[in-house]
Enzyme design. Structure first.
Site, PDB file in Angstrom:
ATOM      1  N   GLY A  13       0.866  -1.173   0.000  1.00 58.89           N
ATOM      2  CA  GLY A  13       0.000   0.000   0.000  1.00 58.89           C
ATOM      3  C   GLY A  13       0.896   1.214   0.000  1.00 58.89           C
ATOM      4  O   GLY A  13       1.944   1.220  -0.647  1.00 58.89           O
ATOM      5  N   GLU A  14       0.515   2.225   0.746  1.00 59.80           N
ATOM      6  CA  GLU A  14       1.369   3.403   0.916  1.00 59.80           C
ATOM      7  C   GLU A  14       1.721   3.478   2.390  1.00 59.80           C
ATOM      8  O   GLU A  14       0.838   3.698   3.227  1.00 59.80           O
ATOM      9  CB  GLU A  14       0.642   4.671   0.475  1.00 59.80           C
ATOM     10  N   SER A  15       2.992   3.295   2.700  1.00 58.70           N
ATOM     11  CA  SER A  15       3.358   3.149   4.112  1.00 58.70           C
ATOM     12  C   SER A  15       2.971   4.357   4.981  1.00 58.70           C
ATOM     13  O   SER A  15       2.494   4.142   6.105  1.00 58.70           O
ATOM     14  CB  SER A  15       4.831   2.782   4.260  1.00 58.70           C
ATOM     15  N   CYS A  26       6.144  -5.435   0.614  1.00 57.07           N
ATOM     16  CA  CYS A  26       6.322  -4.092   0.055  1.00 57.07           C
ATOM     17  C   CYS A  26       6.112  -3.021   1.143  1.00 57.07           C
ATOM     18  O   CYS A  26       6.944  -2.921   2.038  1.00 57.07           O
ATOM     19  CB  CYS A  26       5.434  -3.901  -1.160  1.00 57.07           C
ATOM     20  N   ILE A  73       6.162  -3.386  -7.320  1.00 62.07           N
ATOM     21  CA  ILE A  73       5.354  -2.184  -7.588  1.00 62.07           C
ATOM     22  C   ILE A  73       5.876  -1.055  -6.690  1.00 62.07           C
ATOM     23  O   ILE A  73       5.691  -1.088  -5.474  1.00 62.07           O
ATOM     24  CB  ILE A  73       3.860  -2.436  -7.297  1.00 62.07           C
ATOM     25  N   ARG A  74       6.574  -0.128  -7.278  1.00 65.60           N
ATOM     26  CA  ARG A  74       7.191   0.976  -6.513  1.00 65.60           C
ATOM     27  C   ARG A  74       7.829   0.436  -5.238  1.00 65.60           C
ATOM     28  O   ARG A  74       7.547   0.846  -4.112  1.00 65.60           O
ATOM     29  CB  ARG A  74       6.162   2.069  -6.217  1.00 65.60           C
ATOM     30  N   HIS A 132       5.450  -8.465  -4.395  1.00 66.29           N
ATOM     31  CA  HIS A 132       4.058  -8.797  -4.030  1.00 66.29           C
ATOM     32  C   HIS A 132       3.760 -10.262  -4.321  1.00 66.29           C
ATOM     33  O   HIS A 132       3.281 -10.578  -5.415  1.00 66.29           O
ATOM     34  CB  HIS A 132       3.091  -7.908  -4.831  1.00 66.29           C
ATOM     35  N   GLU A 161       1.372 -11.997  -3.364  1.00 67.39           N
ATOM     36  CA  GLU A 161      -0.074 -12.244  -3.497  1.00 67.39           C
ATOM     37  C   GLU A 161      -0.553 -12.103  -4.939  1.00 67.39           C
ATOM     38  O   GLU A 161      -1.672 -12.477  -5.263  1.00 67.39           O
ATOM     39  CB  GLU A 161      -0.860 -11.308  -2.564  1.00 67.39           C
TER      40      GLU A 161
HETATM   41  N1  GLN Z   1       5.831   2.864  -2.503  1.00 67.66           N
HETATM   42  C1  GLN Z   1       5.086   2.349  -1.378  1.00 67.66           C
HETATM   43  C2  GLN Z   1       5.614   2.909  -0.066  1.00 67.66           C
HETATM   44  O1  GLN Z   1       6.624   3.503  -0.062  1.00 67.66           O
HETATM   45  C3  GLN Z   1       5.112   0.839  -1.353  1.00 67.66           C
HETATM   46  C4  GLN Z   1       4.470   0.302  -2.610  1.00 67.66           C
HETATM   47  C5  GLN Z   1       3.748  -0.972  -2.424  1.00 67.66           C
HETATM   48  O2  GLN Z   1       3.437  -1.410  -1.317  1.00 67.66           O
HETATM   49  N2  GLN Z   1       3.417  -1.573  -3.526  1.00 67.66           N
HETATM   50  O3  GLN Z   1       5.029   2.734   0.955  1.00 67.66           O
END
Ligand code: GLN
Length: 203
Positions: A50-52, A82, A138-139, A174, A176
């Site tokens: 997600g987005e931490s 992630c 993913i990022r 990921h 999942e």
């Molecule tokens: N870029 C996100 C972060 O810094 C992590 C990306 C992800 O969980 N797919 O939190």
């Protein structure tokens, strides 16, 4: 018996359904964790991506931050993917993101360059046995400054992307989003050992 294991999936944001599906494929009926009383029901937890920074805020507003910190300090098995890995790190490199420190390592958020923001690849360099791991990034964060207690489970181009320290497993990618069960199996082994230590001695 896997079906008796109580494994939670943190359900504040991210690929909750996909993690649940991966656990069900292995015979575990997952528990959604949104509030502190959900956390009390589980023996282990998956922290999705997600987005931490958003996840940290949601953990605080849901009241989960403190009890989760306590459970992790007490050695609860956990699998962070992630952003979930970022939350487990000793050092997130970002003052907004205060990690739980279950993994003695630093991460650099969004470390893969723009053209590599998201990519899929096979990871032949791993310790889980069998075919290369399929990994979707993913990022993704980079993993750096590993402490002595951290075991590398997989590398991408020589750099660690899956790690374990005690009961904490983390991946920069990921799992999942692929059908590969091996990292979930690694978590289940940790949970079985934690709820039934005799099993660990026998292994
Ligand atoms: N870029 C996100 C972060 O810094 C992590 C990306 C992800 O969980 N797919 O939190």
């Amino acid at each position: 018996m896997p079906s008796a294991l109580r494994i939670g999936v943190l359900a504040l944001q991210g690929d909750v359904v996909e993690h649940e599906r991966a656990l069900r494929r292995l015979g575990v009926e997952p528990v959604r964790v949104k509030r502190p009383d959900d956390l009390e029901q589980v023996d282990a937890l998956v922290l999705p991506g997600g987005e931490s920074p958003a996840m940290i805020r949601l953990l605080r507003s849901s009241g989960l931050d403190r009890p989760l910190r306590d459970r992790l300090s007490a050695g609860m098995p956990v699998f962070g993917t992630c952003a979930g890995l970022i939350l487990l790190a000793r050092d997130s490199g970002d003052p907004e993101v205060t990690g739980f420190g279950a993994l003695d390592l630093a991460v650099e958020r969004n470390a893969y360059g723009r053209q590599l923001d998201s990519f899929e690849c096979a990871l032949p360099d791993h310790t889980l046995g069998g075919a290369p791991l399929e990994a979707v990034f993913i990022r993704a964060p980079a993993i750096r400054d590993l402490g002595a207690g951290v075991e590398v489970l997989a590398r991408h181009e020589g750099r660690p992307v899956a790690v374990r320290q005690g009961n904490a497993i983390g991946t920069a990618f990921h799992p999942e989003l692929t059908d590969d069960p091996r990292l979930y199996q690694a978590l289940i082994e940790r949970v079985q050992a934690a709820v039934d230590p005799a099993r660990d001695d026998a292994a």
